[in-house]
Write an enzyme that holds these catalytic residues in place. Structure first.
Site, PDB file in Angstrom:
ATOM      1  N   HIS A 147      14.062  40.644  16.536  1.00 29.56           N
ATOM      2  CA  HIS A 147      14.975  40.974  15.425  1.00 29.56           C
ATOM      3  C   HIS A 147      16.186  41.737  15.947  1.00 29.56           C
ATOM      4  CE1 HIS A 147      15.463  42.063  10.967  1.00 29.56           C
ATOM      5  NE2 HIS A 147      16.495  42.629  11.597  1.00 29.56           N
ATOM      6  N   HIS A 179      20.802  41.853  15.533  1.00 28.45           N
ATOM      7  CA  HIS A 179      22.032  41.335  14.928  1.00 28.45           C
ATOM      8  C   HIS A 179      23.083  41.250  16.023  1.00 28.45           C
ATOM      9  CE1 HIS A 179      20.708  41.934  10.653  1.00 28.45           C
ATOM     10  NE2 HIS A 179      19.838  42.695  11.299  1.00 28.45           N
ATOM     11  N   GLN A 221      24.023  38.976   4.268  1.00 29.09           N
ATOM     12  CA  GLN A 221      24.080  40.449   4.272  1.00 29.09           C
ATOM     13  C   GLN A 221      24.410  41.032   2.896  1.00 29.09           C
ATOM     14  OE1 GLN A 221      24.203  43.164   7.255  1.00 29.09           O
ATOM     15  NE2 GLN A 221      23.476  43.884   5.273  1.00 29.09           N
ATOM     16  N   HIS A 223      14.896  40.114   5.459  1.00 31.59           N
ATOM     17  CA  HIS A 223      14.986  41.571   5.413  1.00 31.59           C
ATOM     18  C   HIS A 223      14.362  41.975   4.081  1.00 31.59           C
ATOM     19  CE1 HIS A 223      17.808  41.153   8.699  1.00 31.59           C
ATOM     20  NE2 HIS A 223      17.971  42.458   8.766  1.00 31.59           N
ATOM     21  N   GLU A 266      13.792  46.925   2.793  1.00 34.15           N
ATOM     22  CA  GLU A 266      14.287  47.884   3.793  1.00 34.15           C
ATOM     23  C   GLU A 266      14.951  49.044   3.067  1.00 34.15           C
ATOM     24  OE1 GLU A 266      17.270  46.477   6.517  1.00 34.15           O
ATOM     25  OE2 GLU A 266      17.161  48.280   7.752  1.00 34.15           O
ATOM     26  N   ASP A 315      16.749  45.502  16.484  1.00 32.35           N
ATOM     27  CA  ASP A 315      17.585  45.437  15.277  1.00 32.35           C
ATOM     28  C   ASP A 315      19.073  45.591  15.600  1.00 32.35           C
ATOM     29  OD1 ASP A 315      18.138  45.046  12.622  1.00 32.35           O
ATOM     30  OD2 ASP A 315      17.400  46.973  11.915  1.00 32.35           O
TER      31      ASP A 315
HETATM   32 FE   FE2 Z   1      18.088  43.732  10.536  1.00 28.61          FE
END
Ligand code: FE2
Length: 420
Positions: free
Chosen positions: A60, A62, A155, A213, A216, A312
């Protein structure tokens, strides 16, 4: 004549057994593993008893936002939501070259530290879809030395803007490996539930993996994991589905958490915790006691669920730190999740190797076994515990049969003559 021969290694196998072995590679494939291999090779490496392991898996990250810290400003509050605001500004200036350059630079950093399988999310909330296009081009450009999966990640939510639903489907048509989501960030609870159903419908239509996701947030009322579980059970897609973060699981009351754990046992759902980021982003609205903000890693693992750890973020609006070192990630997970028993420590290593491979659905081509692609790392360590305790140096990285990178072991020198 072999292409590459690793001599005098100690081979770490799934389950933790370690045996003194030589390993021979030919045409990108592991062709022999034995206590002693005599045949000559074009390149021989004497490992002097160091640990042979399958490579690290970054499940995971980005990559589209990596290495942008401070652009256009620093995240002063340290919250997830300020990070999203900063990224919204930064992504206005994204270009294909910008995304690709930073992604490849990050992948190199990771690969030099033994990571050869990566799943990256790509923000698909912008009409240009530049982040996705850039990462898809990178996926192809690096495929000879690292395996990259790309998740179409909305997002700003699938229903946060009128065009986002169209954009995520376009991302599927462009070739994203997986469909993502962010139900807890949708405008309403109903939109969040609807988004999970939409994600499963897209995955079925385009035959893709799912990585959401999910929850979170510290809000103990954020309960989208149960929707993911229900969809996974009804579609029988569990092993192809990942719930990332699920940090709210750490805040649920036990009556609800135990009910959920019971339901999870009926799926093969994968979980990813991101301990570096979860411990820094979550709990920001707490006074004291302050929550750790990490999902119930130990309990999920004890239930037999597949749990992996991800990095992440590396130097982005959400996290200014990070180097791509998966032993840093596993070590933080070990501490924050109190995984300090011997089996638990070993499990933390597995969460950045075998478990990550299972999450990525690449287990069939992962592992140090005869007949498998020769993706192998060598650690300056005795075993998994030693590797984690000392954050051992990855000495050699062998990707698809070729020596991709090496690092000399640091050698501290003691300068006092006497023993005191
Ligand atoms: Fe993430």
């Amino acid at each position: 004549m072999y292409d590459l021969l690793l001599r005098h290694g100690r081979l770490l196998q799934a389950g933790g057994t370690i045996a003194a072995m030589d390993l021979a590679i030919q045409q990108g494939t592991i062709v022999a593993i034995a206590p002693q291999i005599e045949a000559p090779a074009t390149l021989e490496l004497d490992l002097q008893g160091q640990l042979i392991s399958p490579p690290f898996v970054e499940s995971h990250i980005h990559l589209d936002s990596a290495l942008t810290v401070g652009e256009p400003r620093w995240n002063q509050s340290g919250t997830l939501f300020e990070g999203i605001e900063i990224w919204r500004d930064r992504k206005q200036s994204l270009s294909l070259e910008d995304v690709k350059t930073r992604a490849v630079e990050t992948l190199k950093q990771q690969a030099m530290q033994g990571v050869l399988f990566v799943r990256s999310h790509a923000d698909v909330s912008e009409t240009s879809l530049i982040a996705l296009q850039g990462l898809l081009e990178v996926r192809d450009a690096v495929k000879d030395w690292i395996t990259l999966q790309v998740v179409a990640f909305p997002q700003d939510g699938i229903y946060g803007s009128p065009q986002n639903d169209y954009l995520i489907e376009t991302a599927m048509e462009m070739g994203a490996d997986a469909v993502g989501g962010i139900p807890h960030y949708e405008l309403t609870r109903e939109d969040g539930v609807k988004s999970v159903h939409r994600i499963f419908a897209l995955a079925e239509k385009y035959d893709r993996l799912i990585d959401i996701h999910c929850d979170e947030i510290d809000d103990d009322q954020s309960r989208f994991l149960e929707v993911v579980v229900a969809c996974a059970m009804r579609t029988d897609m569990g092993s192809r589905v990942t719930a990332s973060h699920t940090t709210a699981f750490g805040s649920y009351n036990n009556a609800y958490a135990f009910k959920l754990l019971g339901l999870l046992r009926r799926t093969e759902l994968n979980f990813i915790a991101n301990p570096l980021i979860n411990i820094t982003l979550q709990g920001r609205t707490d006074t004291y006691p302050k929550r750790r903000g990490v999902t119930r890693v130990k309990e999920l693992w004890q239930q037999g669920m597949n749990v992996s750890f991800g990095h992440d973020c590396i130097q982005d609006p959400w996290y200014s730190m990070g180097t791509g070192n998966m032993l840093d990630v596993a070590s933080m997970g070990l501490h924050v999740c109190q995984m300090t028993g011997t089996a638990e420590i070993d499990a933390c290593y597995d969460m950045v190797t075998w478990h990550g491979a299972k999450t990525l659905n690449v287990s069939d081509r992962y592992g140090v076994e005869v007949g498998k692609p020769a993706n192998v790392i060598v650690l300056d360590a005795h075993d998994r515990y030693d590797a984690l305790r000392r954050r051992a140096t990855v000495r050699y990285v062998i990707s698809q049969g070729n020596l991709l990178a090496h690092t000399d072991a640091p050698k501290p020198v003691w300068h006092r003559d006497n023993a005191n």
